[in-house]
Design a protein around this motif. Structure first.
Motif, mmCIF file in Angstrom:
data_model
loop_
_atom_site.group_PDB
_atom_site.id
_atom_site.type_symbol
_atom_site.label_atom_id
_atom_site.label_comp_id
_atom_site.label_asym_id
_atom_site.label_seq_id
_atom_site.Cartn_x
_atom_site.Cartn_y
_atom_site.Cartn_z
ATOM 1 N N PRO A 6 0.824 -1.217 0.000
ATOM 2 C CA PRO A 6 0.000 0.000 0.000
ATOM 3 C C PRO A 6 0.856 1.264 0.000
ATOM 4 O O PRO A 6 2.009 1.263 0.428
ATOM 5 N N GLU A 7 0.246 2.328 -0.471
ATOM 6 C CA GLU A 7 0.842 3.658 -0.429
ATOM 7 C C GLU A 7 0.179 4.435 0.693
ATOM 8 O O GLU A 7 -1.042 4.364 0.877
ATOM 9 N N THR A 8 0.951 5.191 1.442
ATOM 10 C CA THR A 8 0.395 5.986 2.534
ATOM 11 C C THR A 8 0.911 7.414 2.454
ATOM 12 O O THR A 8 1.875 7.715 1.757
ATOM 13 N N GLY A 9 0.239 8.280 3.179
ATOM 14 C CA GLY A 9 0.657 9.675 3.220
ATOM 15 C C GLY A 9 -0.479 10.543 3.683
ATOM 16 O O GLY A 9 -1.389 10.083 4.385
ATOM 17 N N GLN A 10 -0.436 11.810 3.290
ATOM 18 C CA GLN A 10 -1.495 12.756 3.622
ATOM 19 C C GLN A 10 -1.888 13.520 2.364
ATOM 20 O O GLN A 10 -1.035 14.141 1.724
ATOM 21 N N LEU A 11 -3.154 13.465 2.007
ATOM 22 C CA LEU A 11 -3.657 14.232 0.888
ATOM 23 C C LEU A 11 -3.858 15.675 1.332
ATOM 24 O O LEU A 11 -4.421 15.924 2.408
ATOM 25 N N ALA A 12 -3.399 16.595 0.528
ATOM 26 C CA ALA A 12 -3.489 18.027 0.835
ATOM 27 C C ALA A 12 -2.843 18.359 2.175
ATOM 28 O O ALA A 12 -3.185 19.359 2.805
ATOM 29 N N GLY A 13 -1.943 17.488 2.617
ATOM 30 C CA GLY A 13 -1.241 17.741 3.864
ATOM 31 C C GLY A 13 -2.064 17.594 5.112
ATOM 32 O O GLY A 13 -1.604 17.927 6.204
ATOM 33 N N GLN A 14 -3.292 17.033 4.996
ATOM 34 C CA GLN A 14 -4.139 16.948 6.190
ATOM 35 C C GLN A 14 -5.024 15.721 6.260
ATOM 36 O O GLN A 14 -5.579 15.431 7.326
ATOM 37 N N PHE A 15 -5.191 14.976 5.150
ATOM 38 C CA PHE A 15 -6.055 13.798 5.161
ATOM 39 C C PHE A 15 -5.186 12.532 5.119
ATOM 40 O O PHE A 15 -4.698 12.157 4.050
ATOM 41 N N PRO A 16 -4.968 11.869 6.265
ATOM 42 C CA PRO A 16 -4.209 10.624 6.230
ATOM 43 C C PRO A 16 -4.915 9.598 5.335
ATOM 44 O O PRO A 16 -6.141 9.488 5.368
ATOM 45 N N TYR A 17 -4.139 8.864 4.530
ATOM 46 C CA TYR A 17 -4.783 7.938 3.605
ATOM 47 C C TYR A 17 -3.918 6.703 3.383
ATOM 48 O O TYR A 17 -2.701 6.700 3.614
ATOM 49 N N VAL A 18 -4.602 5.661 2.916
ATOM 50 C CA VAL A 18 -3.955 4.456 2.386
ATOM 51 C C VAL A 18 -4.533 4.228 0.997
ATOM 52 O O VAL A 18 -5.756 4.245 0.817
ATOM 53 N N ARG A 19 -3.662 4.009 0.033
ATOM 54 C CA ARG A 19 -4.069 3.653 -1.331
ATOM 55 C C ARG A 19 -3.508 2.282 -1.640
ATOM 56 O O ARG A 19 -2.323 2.030 -1.437
ATOM 57 N N VAL A 20 -4.369 1.398 -2.119
ATOM 58 C CA VAL A 20 -3.914 0.041 -2.413
ATOM 59 C C VAL A 20 -4.605 -0.456 -3.679
ATOM 60 O O VAL A 20 -5.769 -0.145 -3.941
ATOM 61 N N GLY A 21 -3.874 -1.220 -4.484
ATOM 62 C CA GLY A 21 -4.420 -1.759 -5.722
ATOM 63 C C GLY A 21 -4.239 -0.794 -6.874
ATOM 64 O O GLY A 21 -3.931 0.389 -6.690
ATOM 65 N N ASP A 22 -4.457 -1.316 -8.053
ATOM 66 C CA ASP A 22 -4.365 -0.471 -9.251
ATOM 67 C C ASP A 22 -5.448 -0.855 -10.253
ATOM 68 O O ASP A 22 -5.244 -0.811 -11.461
ATOM 69 N N GLY A 23 -6.619 -1.241 -9.729
ATOM 70 C CA GLY A 23 -7.728 -1.597 -10.602
ATOM 71 C C GLY A 23 -8.216 -0.403 -11.387
ATOM 72 O O GLY A 23 -7.955 0.755 -11.035
ATOM 73 N N PRO A 24 -8.954 -0.635 -12.457
ATOM 74 C CA PRO A 24 -9.381 0.452 -13.339
ATOM 75 C C PRO A 24 -10.454 1.353 -12.744
ATOM 76 O O PRO A 24 -10.646 2.478 -13.203
ATOM 77 N N LYS A 25 -11.177 0.866 -11.735
ATOM 78 C CA LYS A 25 -12.202 1.674 -11.082
ATOM 79 C C LYS A 25 -11.742 2.045 -9.676
ATOM 80 O O LYS A 25 -10.828 1.414 -9.134
ATOM 81 N N THR A 26 -12.377 3.048 -9.097
ATOM 82 C CA THR A 26 -11.921 3.582 -7.812
ATOM 83 C C THR A 26 -13.021 3.493 -6.769
ATOM 84 O O THR A 26 -14.181 3.778 -7.062
ATOM 85 N N VAL A 27 -12.631 3.107 -5.557
ATOM 86 C CA VAL A 27 -13.526 3.126 -4.397
ATOM 87 C C VAL A 27 -12.884 3.992 -3.319
ATOM 88 O O VAL A 27 -11.721 3.789 -2.950
ATOM 89 N N LEU A 28 -13.643 4.958 -2.833
ATOM 90 C CA LEU A 28 -13.234 5.758 -1.693
ATOM 91 C C LEU A 28 -13.932 5.217 -0.453
ATOM 92 O O LEU A 28 -15.168 5.143 -0.415
ATOM 93 N N VAL A 29 -13.156 4.817 0.549
ATOM 94 C CA VAL A 29 -13.702 4.302 1.805
ATOM 95 C C VAL A 29 -13.625 5.403 2.858
ATOM 96 O O VAL A 29 -12.545 5.964 3.109
ATOM 97 N N ILE A 30 -14.772 5.715 3.462
ATOM 98 C CA ILE A 30 -14.840 6.712 4.537
ATOM 99 C C ILE A 30 -15.038 5.963 5.845
ATOM 100 O O ILE A 30 -16.077 5.323 6.049
ATOM 101 N N PRO A 31 -14.073 6.008 6.750
ATOM 102 C CA PRO A 31 -14.159 5.181 7.967
ATOM 103 C C PRO A 31 -15.117 5.743 9.004
ATOM 104 O O PRO A 31 -15.618 6.866 8.889
ATOM 105 N N GLY A 32 -15.337 4.932 10.036
ATOM 106 C CA GLY A 32 -16.282 5.267 11.089
ATOM 107 C C GLY A 32 -15.690 6.140 12.173
ATOM 108 O O GLY A 32 -14.594 6.711 12.039
ATOM 109 N N ILE A 33 -16.382 6.211 13.284
ATOM 110 C CA ILE A 33 -16.003 7.127 14.360
ATOM 111 C C ILE A 33 -14.693 6.733 15.012
ATOM 112 O O ILE A 33 -13.981 7.572 15.576
ATOM 113 N N GLY A 34 -14.312 5.457 14.906
ATOM 114 C CA GLY A 34 -13.029 5.025 15.442
ATOM 115 C C GLY A 34 -11.854 5.722 14.787
ATOM 116 O O GLY A 34 -10.740 5.721 15.332
#
Length: 278
Positions: A6-34
Motif C-alpha cells: 500500500p501507499e500511505t501519506g497525507q492528501l493536501a497535507g491533512q487527510f491521512p490515507y492508504v491507497r492500495v491496488g491499481d484496478g481500473p475503477k476507484t472506491v473511496l472508503v470513509i471510515p467510522g467514528i473510530g
C-alpha cells in the motif's frame, strides 16, 4: 491473491490515507467514528491491515481509505465533513464509488446529496439516515468517557456493540485487560468528542428522496445504533436503492460477516442483479 504494497501519506497535507491496488475503477472508503481514536499516521502494520481487509476488491478497484483531518473544530458537522471529502475527490482522487462505514455512511449520504457528480455508487454500511433514539444515551456516555480520557473503555463498549456470540464476550474483556498495554491514542482527543456530536446531530430523513446515486444500504438487523427499522426507513426513502440485511448481526456486520458483506458490495458496485436478502 498476493496483496500489493500500500501507499500511505497525507492528501493536501491533512487527510491521512492508504491507497492500495491499481484496478481500473476507484472506491473511496470513509471510515467510522473510530477514525478519531488513532494517531493519524498509517504505519506499515495499519496500512497492510487495510490492504488485507480490501484484498478481494483489488483486481477491479483502486481503493483509497481516507481519514479525516486531525484537530476538527468544535461544531464540525457531517455536512462540513462531506465537503472535505468532496475536495478530496475533486483534487486528489477522481469521481468514485463511495463506501461509508458507520459514521462514514452518514458522511457518504451527505456527499452523495450535495455532490452526486462525484459519486458513482454509494454504499451506506452499518449506518442509516439517523441514529436510533435508544442509542443516543449510549453515545453520550461514551462522549463523557472521552472527556475523561477513558479510551480503553470506549473501545470495549464499541466492541460489545459490534460483535455477537463468543466474540461479544471475549473481545471487550481482552480490550480491558491485555488491551490496556496499547490503548487507543488519538492525536487530538477532542476529535472524538466532535465526531460524536456530529453523529448525534445528523438526520437526513428530509434529504433521502433527493440522493441521486444508486445506493446499497447494508447492515445488521440487531445493530444497536442503526437497527433494522432505521435501515429499512433509509432504504425505503431513497429513490434508487438496494437493501442487504444480515440476520442476528450487530454493528460489526462488515467484519463478522465479512465474506458475505464483501460479496454484496462487489456485486452492487459491479451493477449485478440483487440476490435474495440475507
Amino acid at each position: 491473491m498476493r496483496v500489493p504494497r500500500p501507499e500511505t501519506g497525507q492528501l493536501a497535507g491533512q487527510f491521512p490515507y492508504v491507497r492500495v491496488g491499481d484496478g481500473p475503477k476507484t472506491v473511496l472508503v470513509i471510515p467510522g467514528i473510530g477514525d478519531a481514536m488513532f494517531d493519524g499516521e498509517y504505519g506499515r502494520p495499519g496500512a497492510m491491515g487495510v490492504a488485507v481487509q480490501f484484498r478481494r476488491f483489488l483486481e477491479e478497484y483502486t481503493v483509497y481509505v481516507v481519514s479525516r483531518p486531525r484537530g476538527l473544530p468544535e461544531g464540525t458537522s457531517i455536512r462540513e465533513l462531506a465537503q472535505n471529502y468532496a475536495h478530496v475527490l475533486e483534487r486528489h482522487v477522481e469521481p468514485a464509488s463511495v463506501l461509508g462505514i458507520s459514521m462514514g455512511g452518514l458522511i457518504g449520504q451527505e456527499l452523495a446529496y450535495e455532490r452526486p457528480d462525484l459519486v458513482d455508487r454509494l454504499v451506506v454500511a452499518v449506518a442509516g439516515c439517523r441514529l436510533a433514539a435508544e442509542s443516543v444515551r449510549v453515545l453520550r456516555r461514551l462522549r463523557r468517557y472521552g472527556v475523561e480520557g477513558r479510551w480503553t473503555e470506549i473501545r470495549s463498549a464499541f466492541l460489545e456493540a459490534m460483535y455477537t456470540g463468543w466474540r461479544r464476550q471475549l473481545y471487550p474483556r481482552l480490550s480491558r485487560t491485555v488491551g490496556r498495554i496499547r490503548p487507543p491514542a488519538p492525536a487530538d482527543p477532542d476529535d472524538f468528542l466532535h465526531s460524536v456530536d456530529a453523529v448525534l446531530e445528523y438526520d437526513a430523513t428530509d434529504r433521502l428522496a433527493r440522493i441521486e446515486p444508486r445506493t446499497l444500504v447494508i447492515g445488521g438487523d440487531d445493530d444497536p445504533f442503526f437497527p433494522e427499522r432505521i435501515l429499512r426507513e433509509t432504504h425505503d426513502e431513497l429513490p434508487d436503492a438496494q437493501l442487504a440485511m444480515f440476520r442476528g448481526a450487530r454493528h460489526g456486520a462488515f467484519l463478522e460477516r465479512k465474506e458475505a458483506f464483501d460479496d454484496w458490495v462487489r456485486q452492487f458496485l459491479a451493477g449485478e442483479p440483487a440476490r435474495a436478502r440475507s
